[in-house]
Write a protein that holds these residues in place. Sequence first.
Motif, PDB file in Angstrom:
ATOM      1  N   LYS A 148       7.739   0.311   6.544  1.00 60.02           N
ATOM      2  CA  LYS A 148       8.238   1.067   5.397  1.00 60.02           C
ATOM      3  C   LYS A 148       9.061   0.144   4.504  1.00 60.02           C
ATOM      4  O   LYS A 148       9.955  -0.555   4.987  1.00 60.02           O
ATOM      5  CB  LYS A 148       9.102   2.235   5.867  1.00 60.02           C
TER       6      LYS A 148
ATOM      7  N   THR B 134       0.846  -1.180   0.000  1.00 56.47           N
ATOM      8  CA  THR B 134       0.000   0.000   0.000  1.00 56.47           C
ATOM      9  C   THR B 134       0.889   1.241   0.000  1.00 56.47           C
ATOM     10  O   THR B 134       2.087   1.141  -0.282  1.00 56.47           O
ATOM     11  CB  THR B 134      -0.962  -0.026   1.204  1.00 56.47           C
ATOM     12  N   THR B 135       0.309   2.395   0.299  1.00 55.18           N
ATOM     13  CA  THR B 135       1.065   3.640   0.309  1.00 55.18           C
ATOM     14  C   THR B 135       0.803   4.400   1.605  1.00 55.18           C
ATOM     15  O   THR B 135      -0.083   4.045   2.381  1.00 55.18           O
ATOM     16  CB  THR B 135       0.660   4.542  -0.875  1.00 55.18           C
ATOM     17  N   SER B 136       1.557   5.472   1.795  1.00 57.03           N
ATOM     18  CA  SER B 136       1.418   6.280   2.999  1.00 57.03           C
ATOM     19  C   SER B 136       0.050   6.923   3.101  1.00 57.03           C
ATOM     20  O   SER B 136      -0.420   7.218   4.204  1.00 57.03           O
ATOM     21  CB  SER B 136       2.501   7.366   3.029  1.00 57.03           C
TER      22      SER B 136
ATOM     23  N   LEU C 151       4.416  -0.025   3.204  1.00 56.91           N
ATOM     24  CA  LEU C 151       4.283   1.269   2.539  1.00 56.91           C
ATOM     25  C   LEU C 151       5.370   1.397   1.477  1.00 56.91           C
ATOM     26  O   LEU C 151       6.550   1.593   1.793  1.00 56.91           O
ATOM     27  CB  LEU C 151       4.407   2.400   3.568  1.00 56.91           C
ATOM     28  N   GLN C 152       4.962   1.291   0.238  1.00 63.89           N
ATOM     29  CA  GLN C 152       5.937   1.266  -0.858  1.00 63.89           C
ATOM     30  C   GLN C 152       6.586   2.620  -1.107  1.00 63.89           C
ATOM     31  O   GLN C 152       7.652   2.683  -1.722  1.00 63.89           O
ATOM     32  CB  GLN C 152       5.245   0.775  -2.140  1.00 63.89           C
ATOM     33  N   ASP C 153       5.958   3.695  -0.679  1.00 67.26           N
ATOM     34  CA  ASP C 153       6.507   5.024  -0.926  1.00 67.26           C
ATOM     35  C   ASP C 153       7.166   5.601   0.322  1.00 67.26           C
ATOM     36  O   ASP C 153       7.343   6.819   0.429  1.00 67.26           O
ATOM     37  CB  ASP C 153       5.414   5.968  -1.429  1.00 67.26           C
TER      38      ASP C 153
END
Length: 223
Positions: free
Chosen positions: A164, A59-61, A220-222
Amino acid sequence: MNARERILAKLRGSLEGTTPIADDYDTALVTTPWTYAPAQRVARLRAQLEAVHGETQLTTSAEWPARVFAALAERNIDELLVSPLTLHGQQLAAQLALNKGGLRLKAYDRAVETWKDELFFHTPASLTGTLGGIAATGSLIVWPTVQEPRLMSLVPPLHIALLKASAVFDNLHEAMHTQRWSEGLPTNALLISGPSKTADIQQTLAYGAHGPKELIVLILQDA
Protein backbone atom coordinates in the motif's frame (compact mmCIF):
# COMPACT_ATOMS: atom_id res chain seq x y z
CA MET A 1 60.10 -1.08 31.31
CA ASN A 2 58.00 -3.97 30.14
CA ALA A 3 56.80 -4.63 26.57
CA ARG A 4 53.48 -2.88 27.11
CA GLU A 5 55.10 0.28 28.43
CA ARG A 6 57.60 0.33 25.54
CA ILE A 7 54.80 0.09 22.97
CA LEU A 8 52.83 2.91 24.63
CA ALA A 9 55.95 5.08 24.84
CA LYS A 10 56.57 4.65 21.10
CA LEU A 11 52.98 5.57 20.33
CA ARG A 12 53.16 8.70 22.47
CA GLY A 13 56.52 9.64 20.94
CA SER A 14 55.15 9.29 17.42
CA LEU A 15 52.68 12.11 18.18
CA GLU A 16 55.35 14.66 19.09
CA GLY A 17 55.30 17.67 16.78
CA THR A 18 51.94 16.75 15.24
CA THR A 19 48.72 18.76 15.28
CA PRO A 20 45.42 17.00 16.07
CA ILE A 21 42.84 17.09 13.29
CA ALA A 22 39.55 18.67 14.30
CA ASP A 23 36.73 16.15 14.63
CA ASP A 24 34.02 17.63 12.44
CA TYR A 25 32.10 14.40 11.88
CA ASP A 26 28.38 15.02 11.56
CA THR A 27 26.85 12.69 14.12
CA ALA A 28 23.40 13.42 12.70
CA LEU A 29 24.28 11.06 9.84
CA VAL A 30 23.91 8.13 12.20
CA THR A 31 21.63 9.51 14.92
CA THR A 32 18.94 11.30 12.91
CA PRO A 33 16.59 9.12 10.83
CA TRP A 34 16.36 9.97 7.14
CA THR A 35 13.15 11.73 6.20
CA TYR A 36 11.50 12.60 2.90
CA ALA A 37 8.57 14.69 1.74
CA PRO A 38 5.43 12.49 1.66
CA ALA A 39 5.21 12.82 -2.11
CA GLN A 40 8.78 11.51 -2.49
CA ARG A 41 8.53 8.35 -0.39
CA VAL A 42 7.17 6.00 -3.05
CA ALA A 43 9.57 7.35 -5.67
CA ARG A 44 12.51 6.88 -3.30
CA LEU A 45 11.49 3.31 -2.47
CA ARG A 46 11.08 2.45 -6.16
CA ALA A 47 14.48 3.88 -7.04
CA GLN A 48 16.17 1.92 -4.26
CA LEU A 49 14.50 -1.36 -5.21
CA GLU A 50 15.09 -1.00 -8.93
CA ALA A 51 18.76 -0.19 -8.32
CA VAL A 52 19.22 -3.74 -6.99
CA HIS A 53 17.35 -5.60 -9.73
CA GLY A 54 13.87 -5.36 -8.21
CA GLU A 55 10.80 -4.49 -10.30
CA THR A 56 8.11 -2.08 -9.17
CA GLN A 57 4.77 -1.19 -10.72
CA LEU A 58 2.24 1.46 -9.77
CA THR A 59 -1.31 0.14 -9.82
CA THR A 60 -4.60 0.26 -7.92
CA SER A 61 -6.64 -1.95 -5.62
CA ALA A 62 -8.85 -2.98 -8.53
CA GLU A 63 -6.20 -3.40 -11.21
CA TRP A 64 -3.44 -5.33 -9.45
CA PRO A 65 -4.79 -8.86 -10.23
CA ALA A 66 -4.40 -8.13 -13.95
CA ARG A 67 -0.79 -7.13 -13.31
CA VAL A 68 -0.20 -10.46 -11.56
CA PHE A 69 -1.71 -12.44 -14.43
CA ALA A 70 0.38 -10.50 -16.97
CA ALA A 71 3.63 -11.02 -15.06
CA LEU A 72 3.02 -14.76 -14.80
CA ALA A 73 2.01 -15.06 -18.47
CA GLU A 74 5.20 -13.28 -19.57
CA ARG A 75 7.21 -15.94 -17.73
CA ASN A 76 5.05 -18.90 -18.80
CA ILE A 77 4.16 -19.62 -15.17
CA ASP A 78 0.90 -21.49 -14.63
CA GLU A 79 1.02 -21.97 -10.84
CA LEU A 80 0.93 -19.43 -8.02
CA LEU A 81 1.25 -19.93 -4.28
CA VAL A 82 -1.23 -17.63 -2.55
CA SER A 83 -3.22 -17.77 0.67
CA PRO A 84 -6.99 -18.19 0.17
CA LEU A 85 -7.49 -16.89 3.71
CA THR A 86 -6.29 -13.36 2.90
CA LEU A 87 -8.34 -10.63 1.25
CA HIS A 88 -5.89 -10.35 -1.63
CA GLY A 89 -5.95 -14.11 -2.10
CA GLN A 90 -9.74 -14.08 -2.31
CA GLN A 91 -9.71 -11.11 -4.68
CA LEU A 92 -7.25 -12.84 -6.99
CA ALA A 93 -9.27 -16.08 -6.99
CA ALA A 94 -12.48 -14.18 -7.80
CA GLN A 95 -10.82 -12.34 -10.68
CA LEU A 96 -9.36 -15.58 -12.00
CA ALA A 97 -12.81 -17.20 -11.99
CA LEU A 98 -14.24 -14.25 -13.96
CA ASN A 99 -11.46 -14.46 -16.53
CA LYS A 100 -11.71 -18.25 -16.74
CA GLY A 101 -7.93 -18.38 -16.78
CA GLY A 102 -5.80 -21.51 -16.62
CA LEU A 103 -3.68 -20.36 -13.71
CA ARG A 104 -3.58 -22.85 -10.82
CA LEU A 105 -3.68 -21.37 -7.34
CA LYS A 106 -2.33 -23.40 -4.47
CA ALA A 107 -2.23 -22.73 -0.76
CA TYR A 108 0.33 -23.25 1.98
CA ASP A 109 -2.17 -25.21 4.06
CA ARG A 110 -0.11 -28.04 5.57
CA ALA A 111 3.07 -28.66 7.48
CA VAL A 112 6.15 -27.96 5.38
CA GLU A 113 7.49 -31.48 6.04
CA THR A 114 4.59 -33.01 4.12
CA TRP A 115 5.23 -31.10 0.87
CA LYS A 116 8.80 -29.83 1.09
CA ASP A 117 9.77 -31.21 -2.32
CA GLU A 118 6.82 -29.56 -4.07
CA LEU A 119 7.36 -26.26 -2.27
CA PHE A 120 11.10 -26.05 -2.97
CA PHE A 121 11.22 -27.53 -6.48
CA HIS A 122 7.76 -27.24 -8.04
CA THR A 123 6.41 -23.87 -6.89
CA PRO A 124 7.56 -21.21 -9.37
CA ALA A 125 5.89 -18.12 -7.89
CA SER A 126 4.15 -16.72 -4.83
CA LEU A 127 2.04 -13.71 -3.94
CA THR A 128 2.07 -12.13 -0.47
CA GLY A 129 0.99 -8.97 1.21
CA THR A 130 3.31 -6.66 3.13
CA LEU A 131 3.07 -4.67 6.34
CA GLY A 132 4.63 -1.64 4.69
CA GLY A 133 7.76 -0.25 3.07
CA ILE A 134 10.82 1.83 4.03
CA ALA A 135 11.78 4.64 1.68
CA ALA A 136 15.31 5.15 3.05
CA THR A 137 16.48 1.64 2.19
CA GLY A 138 13.95 0.53 -0.41
CA SER A 139 12.77 -2.30 1.83
CA LEU A 140 9.52 -4.22 2.21
CA ILE A 141 8.28 -5.14 5.67
CA VAL A 142 6.88 -8.67 5.71
CA TRP A 143 5.41 -10.22 8.86
CA PRO A 144 4.97 -14.00 8.55
CA THR A 145 1.57 -15.25 9.74
CA VAL A 146 -0.33 -18.51 9.87
CA GLN A 147 -1.98 -17.50 6.59
CA GLU A 148 1.30 -16.46 4.94
CA PRO A 149 4.25 -18.38 6.45
CA ARG A 150 7.77 -17.06 6.04
CA LEU A 151 8.74 -19.55 3.32
CA MET A 152 6.14 -18.08 0.94
CA SER A 153 8.37 -15.04 0.41
CA LEU A 154 11.69 -16.88 0.63
CA VAL A 155 11.42 -20.04 -1.48
CA PRO A 156 9.63 -19.55 -4.86
CA PRO A 157 11.90 -18.11 -7.60
CA LEU A 158 9.42 -15.29 -8.24
CA HIS A 159 7.95 -13.30 -5.34
CA ILE A 160 5.16 -10.83 -6.08
CA ALA A 161 4.41 -8.49 -3.17
CA LEU A 162 1.51 -6.10 -2.66
CA LEU A 163 2.39 -2.79 -0.98
CA LYS A 164 0.00 0.00 0.00
CA ALA A 165 1.40 3.39 -0.96
CA SER A 166 0.03 4.82 2.29
CA ALA A 167 2.16 2.33 4.25
CA VAL A 168 5.51 3.55 2.90
CA PHE A 169 7.44 5.13 5.79
CA ASP A 170 10.56 7.29 5.79
CA ASN A 171 12.64 4.89 7.85
CA LEU A 172 12.48 1.80 10.06
CA HIS A 173 12.22 3.88 13.25
CA GLU A 174 9.07 5.60 11.98
CA ALA A 175 7.51 2.30 10.87
CA MET A 176 8.15 0.64 14.23
CA HIS A 177 6.64 3.50 16.23
CA THR A 178 3.72 4.27 13.91
CA GLN A 179 2.66 0.62 13.71
CA ARG A 180 3.43 0.04 17.42
CA TRP A 181 5.63 -3.00 16.92
CA SER A 182 6.43 -3.15 20.64
CA GLU A 183 2.88 -4.30 21.35
CA GLY A 184 3.28 -7.61 19.56
CA LEU A 185 6.19 -8.69 17.40
CA PRO A 186 5.95 -11.86 15.31
CA THR A 187 8.49 -14.67 15.63
CA ASN A 188 10.50 -12.79 13.02
CA ALA A 189 9.97 -9.78 10.79
CA LEU A 190 11.46 -9.75 7.30
CA LEU A 191 12.99 -6.71 5.62
CA ILE A 192 13.23 -7.48 1.90
CA SER A 193 15.35 -5.08 -0.12
CA GLY A 194 15.36 -6.78 -3.52
CA PRO A 195 15.75 -10.27 -4.94
CA SER A 196 18.23 -12.67 -3.39
CA LYS A 197 21.80 -12.09 -4.56
CA THR A 198 25.34 -13.08 -3.67
CA ALA A 199 28.87 -12.60 -4.98
CA ASP A 200 30.57 -15.17 -2.76
CA ILE A 201 31.89 -17.26 -5.66
CA GLN A 202 34.69 -15.57 -7.63
CA GLN A 203 33.08 -12.17 -6.88
CA THR A 204 30.49 -12.87 -9.58
CA LEU A 205 27.04 -11.46 -8.81
CA ALA A 206 24.38 -14.16 -8.98
CA TYR A 207 20.66 -13.89 -8.25
CA GLY A 208 18.46 -16.46 -6.54
CA ALA A 209 21.12 -18.21 -4.48
CA HIS A 210 19.39 -17.83 -1.11
CA GLY A 211 15.85 -16.86 -2.05
CA PRO A 212 13.71 -15.48 -4.92
CA LYS A 213 15.53 -14.67 -8.13
CA GLU A 214 12.91 -12.07 -9.03
CA LEU A 215 10.92 -9.61 -6.94
CA ILE A 216 7.95 -7.68 -8.28
CA VAL A 217 6.38 -5.06 -6.02
CA LEU A 218 2.89 -3.89 -6.94
CA ILE A 219 2.30 -0.53 -5.25
CA LEU A 220 -1.37 0.25 -4.68
CA GLN A 221 -1.67 4.00 -5.07
CA ASP A 222 -5.23 4.16 -3.74
CA ALA A 223 -4.58 2.14 -0.58
